[in-house]
Design an enzyme around this catalytic site. Structure first.
Site, PDB file in Angstrom:
ATOM      1  NE  ARG A 265      -3.932  -2.069   2.492  1.00  0.00           N
ATOM      2  CZ  ARG A 265      -3.671  -3.266   2.902  1.00  0.00           C
ATOM      3  NH1 ARG A 265      -2.489  -3.676   3.701  1.00  0.00           N
ATOM      4  NH2 ARG A 265      -4.705  -4.016   3.244  1.00  0.00           N
ATOM      5  CE  LYS A 289      -7.747  -1.380   5.561  1.00  0.00           C
ATOM      6  NZ  LYS A 289      -8.553  -1.549   4.273  1.00  0.00           N
ATOM      7  CG  HIS A 360      -5.142   0.423  -3.638  1.00  0.00           C
ATOM      8  ND1 HIS A 360      -4.478   0.422  -2.322  1.00  0.00           N
ATOM      9  CD2 HIS A 360      -6.273  -0.510  -3.479  1.00  0.00           C
ATOM     10  CE1 HIS A 360      -5.032  -0.710  -1.793  1.00  0.00           C
ATOM     11  NE2 HIS A 360      -6.149  -0.861  -2.472  1.00  0.00           N
ATOM     12  NE  ARG A 363      -3.402  -3.971  -1.005  1.00  0.00           N
ATOM     13  CZ  ARG A 363      -2.741  -4.663  -0.395  1.00  0.00           C
ATOM     14  NH1 ARG A 363      -1.321  -4.641  -0.340  1.00  0.00           N
ATOM     15  NH2 ARG A 363      -3.516  -5.474   0.365  1.00  0.00           N
ATOM     16  CG  HIS A 386      -6.151  -9.686   1.107  1.00  0.00           C
ATOM     17  ND1 HIS A 386      -6.317  -9.789  -0.338  1.00  0.00           N
ATOM     18  CD2 HIS A 386      -6.064  -8.231   0.768  1.00  0.00           C
ATOM     19  CE1 HIS A 386      -5.966  -8.846  -0.992  1.00  0.00           C
ATOM     20  NE2 HIS A 386      -5.957  -7.783  -0.527  1.00  0.00           N
ATOM     21  CE1 TYR A 395      -6.875  -7.048  -6.494  1.00  0.00           C
ATOM     22  CE2 TYR A 395      -6.832  -8.325  -4.564  1.00  0.00           C
ATOM     23  CZ  TYR A 395      -6.681  -7.421  -5.201  1.00  0.00           C
ATOM     24  OH  TYR A 395      -6.436  -6.184  -4.354  1.00  0.00           O
TER      25      TYR A 395
END
Length: 717
Positions: A265, A289, A360, A363, A386, A395
């Site tokens: 990120r 995050k 992003h 990413r 995640h 994805y």
């Protein structure tokens, strides 16, 4: 030293003897270390001298310079009368230079460190307390505090500072009005911050408890869109756009490669420290995050680019952030926005037209590339940090190769859909609309494809038809597939013919609702009272109800009427049910009422020739007519059931048919002619549909029973 930038003895003497003279030389050295150009440094030195003279004017020492005092200095500039102030008055360089000087004074210990930002200076006490409470009890970061405090201030400004008087209605009205003026992402953040602020007020007892429950939830579907990513060629062009030996190119290449290879990120790179790089093991320690820390392998090309950048990176005293700005002052990025700006500029240099512009994007690109190269979902989720496997599986939407792997399970997908399209095209060429049939057959095709079937199978058709609860609907669904199978089996015997009577359903029509003349009058009166009474709307619905009850038209036939269909002989119905056209004579009263309505109707929208239109002048749709009729039923106090049936618009057609049958003349031949005329008038394809009203209406059945009884009694005599 000051002599690096200025040589005039008079200027040097003025600056060194001024109120800020004791710190001017050190400030000049700091500007040189931070990489400022000579022109910028001179502006900031003069601004520092100006700030010192301002503090002298207001009778305050330099040690009392603070963010609030800087704001006061900023407001002072347009009307500045400070003696010997040579730093300008309205240029932004003056204010910016004063801020840099204040930072320098804080760094050497002259001024106290202040954590209050410019945005917090004008905050109310309740917002300041909320900010501190969120930081202490929730551990919120600066960016979150800034967002929540801004939205809390907006709520206070628009709802009033007396929070004890806030109620759910006002809160909802404020939020709904607010979110309508911004995008979906901003709206979600605003709702979240409002809910947090109201919870704080409730905990402190400043507002009614549970007021946060009044905040409406916004519609949101996670992972509903396609991930925005770059193709392999675009990635190569993006990396190539960062080739070069300049400090900016070296930094940008390292950032781009780390984002593309590891899917980091933007905030991860902005907060990356020297100690997080473990060269011996070839790993990076990343904590971003959710404060979730993980060690990631450092790819060869990314590691080499990072090493080349660090060899040329300017030295920043007292700071070990890896990536810093490439223009003065040489400082770390304040947030991930700086990293996203690097990506955006690199995309522009590479000439890549991308669906998104920030970090992003890379990413998403890294995740899809990992998936395409066969990396398991759990490992990809670990690298991307995640929280759930569903986020990583997102994805797979853009991985064509992966989706193609399930082709054997749905090998007949294209073939089955092609068969359905062929059947629909043939039937439509024969004049059938097949709106509902198309929906059903597409649903069946998807059901069969999911089972890996390429031909119609009897059991599959039965299983699909059984998914609905109603027996009549099951029968209708199965018979629809039977017709498809019959069509396809002529060309391919591998298609099975399902049993048409498998569910054993016998079609039974429900007893109709019959309106009384008084009910019809009440409905017309209620329609005339619809708001706004001065508009066309009340006349539209009053005329529609009167026309349906006087002619027995189907609702769709009435709504599709055009000006040209209103003739002196009556109404010309074009291609009604089963594509039948017919002429419907009008009673004299109906003709007069329709003529008056059309006079008003032509004034509403002269460009459209539909007889019945809505409030916007567009053709009236059935759904709008349906819901308006439900409102009229309540206004007319018509809510009872007749033989288990509730009143509806189609009931006017049933009522007309029953009243016409009641007026049938005596005599077998005359009755037969009357039934034939009624069937034609109503547009029935088969006269048995007209005779159905005899058995469906208890009043008519009673009259028939009486006639039969009289006939039998007469025969016995």
């Amino acid at each position: 030293m000051l002599d690096t930038y200025l040589v005039a003895p008079k200027t040097l003497r003025r600056l060194r003897t001024g109120p800020a003279g004791a710190f001017i030389d050190g400030f000049a050295d700091a500007l040189e270390r931070e990489g400022y150009s000579a022109a910028s440094a001179v502006r900031y030195i003069r601004a520092a001298d100006h700030l010192g003279r301002f503090m002298l004017t207001v009778g305050r020492p330099l040690a009392e310079v603070s963010p609030r005092m800087l704001e006061t200095f900023h407001r002072h500039l347009p009307t500045c009368n400070c003696p010997d102030a040579k730093g300008g008055k309205v240029s932004h360089h003056v204010y910016f230079g004063a801020k840099r000087f204040h930072e320098y004074l804080v760094g050497i210990g002259v001024c106290e460190t202040s954590k209050i930002g410019t945005a917090e200076i004008c905050e109310s006490n309740i917002v300041s307390d909320f900010r501190q409470w969120m930081q202490k009890h929730r551990g919120a970061k600066l960016a979150t505090l800034r967002l929540y405090s801004r939205d809390a201030s907006t709520m206070l400004e628009l709802l009033g500072h007396d929070v004890s008087g806030w109620d759910p209605k006002r809160v909802r009205a404020f939020l709904l009005d607010s979110v309508c003026k911004c995008g979906a992402g901003t709206a979600e953040k605003r709702v979240t911050s409002a809910r947090a602020f109201l919870r704080y007020l409730g905990v402190r007892g400043l507002c009614r408890a549970g007021l946060d429950q009044a905040v409406p939830a916004l519609a949101h579907w996670r992972l509903s869109t396609f991930p925005k990513c770059l193709g392999s060629d675009d990635v190569d062009r993006l990396i190539a756009a960062c080739d070069g030996h300049s400090l900016r190119k070296l930094r940008d290449r390292a950032i781009i490669l780390l984002l593309v290879r590891l899917g980091l990120r933007a905030g991860d790179l902005a907060n990356l420290r020297m100690k997080d790089i473990e060269w011996k093991t070839g790993t990076l320690r990343v904590s971003g995050k959710g404060r979730y820390e993980v060690r990631l392998p450092l790819p060869q090309d990314a590691g080499e680019a990072l090493l080349r950048y660090l060899e040329s990176r300017p030295r920043v005293r007292g700071d070990d952030h890896v990536f810093i700005r490439n223009i003065a002052p040489f400082r770390p990025f304040e947030s991930g926005d700086g990293v996203s700006s690097v990506v955006e500029r690199a995309l522009k240099r590479a000439g890549v037209n991308s669906p998104a512009k920030g970090a992003h994007l890379l990413r998403h690109t890294a995740a899809t590339e990992m998936l395409r190269h066969g990396l398991p979902l759990d490992r990809i989720g670990t690298i991307l940090r995640h929280r759930g496997i569903d986020t990583t599986a997102y994805y797979a939407k853009v991985d064509v190769a992966l989706l193609s792997q399930i082709a054997p399970a749905v090998a007949g997908g294209d073939e089955m859909m092609s068969d359905v399209e062929s059947y629909l095209a043939m039937r439509r060429a024969a004049g059938f609309k097949l709106c509902n049939v198309e929906y059903l057959l597409r649903s069946f095709a998807r059901f069969a494809v999911n089972r890996g079937e390429t031909h119609v199978r009897a059991q599959t058709a039965i299983d699909w038809a059984s998914e609905t609860a109603s027996l009549a609907q099951r029968d209708a669904r199965l018979k629809t597939v039977c017709r498809l199978a019959r069509y396809l089996s002529i060309e391919d015997q591998n298609h099975e013919l399902p049993p048409t009577q498998y569910f054993g359903c016998r079609k039974a029509r429900r007893a109709p609702y019959i309106y009384t003349p008084a009910e019809i009058e009440r409905l017309i009166d209620a329609a005339r009272k619809l708001e706004p009474t001065s508009a066309l709307r009340p006349h539209t619905y009053a005329t529609l109800i009167a026309l349906l009850s006087a002619t027995g038209l189907r609702v769709s036939e009435a709504l599709n009427l055009l000006y040209a269909d209103v003739t002196p002989e009556g109404l010309f119905i074009r291609k009604g049910k089963c594509q039948k056209s017919r002429l419907v004579p009008l009673p004299k009263t109906a003709t007069e009422g329709l003529r008056k309505y059309l006079t008003l109707r032509r004034l509403a929208n002269p460009d459209d020739d539909h007889v019945f239109v809505d409030d916007n002048g567009t053709p009236l749709r059935y759904t709008i007519a349906y819901w308006t009729f439900q409102k009229l039923l309540k206004s007319a106090c018509i809510g009872s059931f007749y033989n288990g049936q509730s009143p509806r618009l189609h009931g006017f057609r049933h009522t007309f048919a029953v009243r016409a049958l009641e007026a049938s003349p005596e005599g077998r031949n005359r009755v037969g002619q009357h039934m034939l005329a009624l069937a034609t008038y109503l547009g029935h394809t088969n006269i048995k549909d007209t005779y159905w009203y005899l058995e469906a209406t208890p009043e008519l059945m009673r009259e028939i029973a009486i006639v039969v009884e009289d006939f039998l009694i007469g025969e016995q005599k």
